[in-house]
Design a protein around this motif. Structure first.
Motif, mmCIF file in Angstrom:
data_model
loop_
_atom_site.group_PDB
_atom_site.id
_atom_site.type_symbol
_atom_site.label_atom_id
_atom_site.label_comp_id
_atom_site.label_asym_id
_atom_site.label_seq_id
_atom_site.Cartn_x
_atom_site.Cartn_y
_atom_site.Cartn_z
ATOM 1 N N ALA A 187 0.777 -1.154 -0.068
ATOM 2 C CA ALA A 187 -0.158 -0.003 -0.171
ATOM 3 C C ALA A 187 0.894 1.124 -0.120
ATOM 4 N N ARG A 239 -9.965 -0.646 -13.780
ATOM 5 C CA ARG A 239 -10.402 -1.415 -12.476
ATOM 6 C C ARG A 239 -10.609 -0.214 -11.420
ATOM 7 N N LEU A 240 -11.596 0.717 -11.690
ATOM 8 C CA LEU A 240 -11.909 1.577 -10.743
ATOM 9 C C LEU A 240 -13.202 1.203 -9.933
ATOM 10 N N ILE A 241 -13.517 1.646 -8.618
ATOM 11 C CA ILE A 241 -14.689 1.292 -7.948
ATOM 12 C C ILE A 241 -15.900 2.105 -8.347
ATOM 13 N N GLU A 242 -16.975 1.472 -9.043
ATOM 14 C CA GLU A 242 -18.022 2.174 -9.518
ATOM 15 C C GLU A 242 -18.792 3.099 -8.399
ATOM 16 N N SER A 243 -18.634 2.745 -7.074
ATOM 17 C CA SER A 243 -19.506 3.473 -6.249
ATOM 18 C C SER A 243 -18.792 4.618 -5.631
ATOM 19 N N GLN A 244 -17.479 4.862 -5.990
ATOM 20 C CA GLN A 244 -16.715 5.945 -5.585
ATOM 21 C C GLN A 244 -16.558 6.836 -6.612
ATOM 22 N N ASN A 301 -12.117 10.189 -5.269
ATOM 23 C CA ASN A 301 -12.131 9.223 -4.215
ATOM 24 C C ASN A 301 -11.478 7.701 -4.480
ATOM 25 N N LEU A 344 -8.137 6.995 -2.705
ATOM 26 C CA LEU A 344 -8.167 5.680 -1.890
ATOM 27 C C LEU A 344 -6.760 5.144 -1.868
ATOM 28 N N GLN A 345 -5.856 5.229 -2.730
ATOM 29 C CA GLN A 345 -4.558 4.300 -2.631
ATOM 30 C C GLN A 345 -3.912 5.403 -1.562
ATOM 31 N N LYS A 398 -5.174 6.811 0.925
ATOM 32 C CA LYS A 398 -5.715 6.481 2.257
ATOM 33 C C LYS A 398 -5.152 5.104 2.795
ATOM 34 N N LEU A 399 -5.070 4.256 1.827
ATOM 35 C CA LEU A 399 -4.400 3.018 2.187
ATOM 36 C C LEU A 399 -3.477 2.697 2.642
ATOM 37 N N ARG A 440 -3.913 7.079 -9.414
ATOM 38 C CA ARG A 440 -4.126 6.330 -8.595
ATOM 39 C C ARG A 440 -2.786 5.440 -8.268
#
Lengths: 439, 209
Positions: B78, B89-94, B98, B102-103, B105-106, B148
């Motif tokens: 991380a 490969r993105l998170i659709e709900s964000q 974000n 995300l990276q 934050k992780l 990202r």
């Protein structure tokens, strides 16, 4: 936590239908439980408050529950009348056991509101004070409970004629009788007195003594109120109307000592003991065994009634628990479906450096958030249910202060729902924990 | 900076794969070329700590990657590795922002919103910050995916076939972007691909057979 929270909230917003279904089902279960708790609390509270320190109710023989509900809660037909001659000793201030005895003469109403013939002490029983006007000093003067005044839209000085019985039946109006006059209106108390029309005993006696019995032949007196006329003996025609047999029907002021009017009848006597001892414990038993009277201890009668009602409550409670468990099953299915949909995301998160514990916690958090939202929605739903019921039944069963406050039991229910949600989420979380990070 | 020696990987089927030794200096950019099945993605998985070797060692900076326990290796990845995928490969709900943050934050680093927006501006995707991946074109998503992988200033950027689904013009543009950003951040870049079009862009090439 912040990242997990952000991801979880993102997922809930992204698939609102599944989340709503889960929240809705849980809300239904918790809401039902909540409504039961609130109703139970309200009923108990109302029962207790309206007891107003009354230790004993004395009346005609019949059902003790009916005697208590008709005399204290004014929610049932009286069991019949008793001659004052039989209860006069209890009204005497020198009685060794009884501190205070308040007579009630029931039987008439106005537009569905009970008219209670009694003494001034009745107001003191509920700490009721006059908001407008004055108390009933003369026969046919009435004081209205706060709700009765509001709902009947009556003001000081307004007049009306009473109806025989409790049904608003125009055929039973005492059309030939003297009109009642509103002399005062009470402050609201949150108790049953708010719903009543209160007057002197003499008024009730006069109404029933002065009207033309020839005209009454047209009424079906056997049907009104459902009084149990078989259980008391020695009554005459007037008894069938909850009225006395006395001849004079003058509109004299009520005498201070009601119990001296031994030629009259009353419906019930509300008694408070001077203290508690063996004699007071045996008092009711002796009356029931050795006289034509019935004595009922309201606290005991209502406790027995609550026990009977509790079996019905148990069924509803079981149903609510089944709904909560079903909601947990739906939560499990929703989480497993979500897991399948988000497998790519979970794998990505692992590749970006999220630990398996992070993924596990994320699934648990989602479940807990759904459980909290569902539970909160349930608590709101329960209160909404109580509000709806209150709209329907406010006349007879007004909710008291703090009726909508959170109950301790509800807190346990919410914690239980969260605990169950955590258990339901364990398997999906474990599967998420094992997602292959892969490239 | 990246030292990979004597690597052997055992697949669940039991097949074993030997991989060449590779040594990359800090900031160096290399193209790892090879046909399908030559073990390119496996090598990337081993370097990033996602896969464990049967034999051999991988050192990134001062860290012996496979000496770390699973949890520590996740934390290391991380913080120090950025991965670019063939698909974004993105998170659709964000939101796009974000997804990028995300990276950070992780990795445990604070999210510097202004810096991220400036980087997004540099990649001409700042206007997408509050939108969701489904609102973006494939090219825009690819740039989001690249940013990202860079946002937490990793030591090592690993790109897995980042251009193979793109036409030549876009493939060269993406490769150029990766090289520029890696250079800007002083990160070591390893692009694993079978895409020969990228060969001229890299001075260092490792061939897998």
């Amino acid at each position: 936590m912040g990242t997990t929270w952000q991801l979880v909230m993102g997922y809930l917003r992204y698939r609102p239908l599944a989340a709503t279904l889960s929240i809705g089902l849980l809300a239904l279960g918790v809401g039902l439980l909540s409504l039961l708790v609130l109703l139970d609390q309200q009923l108990t509270r109302q029962f207790e408050r309206n007891l107003a320190g009354i230790d004993l109710v004395i009346g005609a023989k019949g059902s003790p529950l009916q005697l208590v509900t008709s005399s204290i809660y004014h929610a049932d037909a009286p069991t019949g009348n008793v001659p004052i001659a039989e209860v006069k000793a209890f009204g005497n201030p020198k009685h060794p056991l009884i501190e205070e005895a308040i007579p009630l003469a029931l039987g008439d109403s106005y537009r569905g509101r009970r008219i209670v013939g009694t003494t001034q002490s009745f107001l003191g029983l509920y700490d009721a004070s006059i908001a407008q006007g004055k108390t009933f000093d003369k026969p046919f003067e009435v004081v209205l409970g706060a709700n009765a005044a509001r709902k009947l839209a009556l003001s000081l000085g307004d007049e009306f004629k009473s109806v025989h019985g409790l049904d608003d039946n125009p055929d039973l109006v005492h059309a030939d009788g003297k009109s009642f006059s509103v002399s005062g209106i009470l402050e609201p108390t949150g108790l049953v007195i708010d719903e009543l029309i209160i007057t002197q005993l003499q008024t009730v006696w006069d109404v029933h003594g002065s009207h033309d019995h020839g005209e009454e032949d047209a009424h079906d007196h056997d049907d009104h109120e459902g009084h149990d006329h078989d259980n008391h003996t020695g009554h005459d025609h007037a008894d069938e109307h909850n009225v006395p047999t006395s001849e004079p029907r003058t509109l004299n002021p009520e005498p201070a000592a009601w119990y001296t009017k031994t030629d009259q009848n009353i419906t019930a006597l509300l008694a408070k003991f001077k203290g508690r001892n063996t004699m007071t414990l045996n008092f009711a038993r002796n009356l029931n065994a050795n006289t034509n009277l019935m004595a009922a201890t309201p606290a005991v009668v209502m406790a027995q009634f609550s026990e009977q009602v509790s079996s019905a409550e148990d069924v509803i409670q079981a149903l609510a628990i089944v709904i909560v468990l079903a909601s947990m099953l739906s939560l499990l299915i929703i989480l497993l479906n979500a897991l399948r949909e988000r497998k790519g995301d979970l794998s990505l998160l692992r590749a970006l450096g999220a630990t398996p514990g992070f993924i596990f916690g994320m699934v648990l958090l989602e479940s807990v958030v759904l459980a909290i939202l569902g539970s909160l929605a349930g608590l709101v739903l329960g209160r909404f249910g109580l509000w709806i019921l209150n709209q329907q039944l406010a006349d007879k069963y007004p909710v008291g202060q703090g009726a909508f406050a959170l109950q301790t039991v509800e807190g346990y229910a919410v914690l239980g729902a969260i605990g169950l949600a955590l258990i339901a989420a364990l398997y999906p979380a474990w599967r998420a924990y094992r997602v292959d990070p892969g490239l | 900076m990246l030292l990979s020696e004597g690597l052997q990987f055992a697949y669940p089927s039991g097949t074993s794969l030997s991989l060449p030794d590779v040594s990359l200096e800090a900031g160096e950019q290399a193209l790892i070329l090879g046909p399908s099945g030559s073990g390119k993605s496996t090598l990337l998985g081993l370097w990033s700590g996602l896969l464990s070797p049967k034999q051999g060692t991988i050192q990134v900076g001062e860290t012996e990657v496979h000496a770390l326990t699973g949890r520590d290796r996740d934390h290391w990845r991380a913080r120090h590795v950025g991965i670019v995928y063939q698909r974004p490969r993105l998170i659709e709900s964000q939101s796009v922002f974000n997804n990028i943050a995300l990276q950070s934050k992780l990795s445990g680093k604070p999210v510097d919103r202004a810096a991220i927006l400036a980087d997004m501006e540099g990649l001409q995707i700042a206007h997408l910050a509050d939108r969701y991946p489904s609102d973006c074109s494939v090219g825009e998503q690819q740039r989001v995916g690249i940013l990202r992988a860079l946002v937490h200033a990793p030591q090592l950027i690993l790109a897995d076939e980042p251009t193979s689904a793109l036409d030549t013009k876009n493939a060269l543009a993406v490769a150029d972007l990766l090289q520029q950003q890696a250079k800007l951040r002083g990160a070591t870049l390893a692009v694993v691909t079978h895409d020969d079009r990228l060969r001229p862009l890299f001075s260092r090439t490792v061939e897998l057979n």
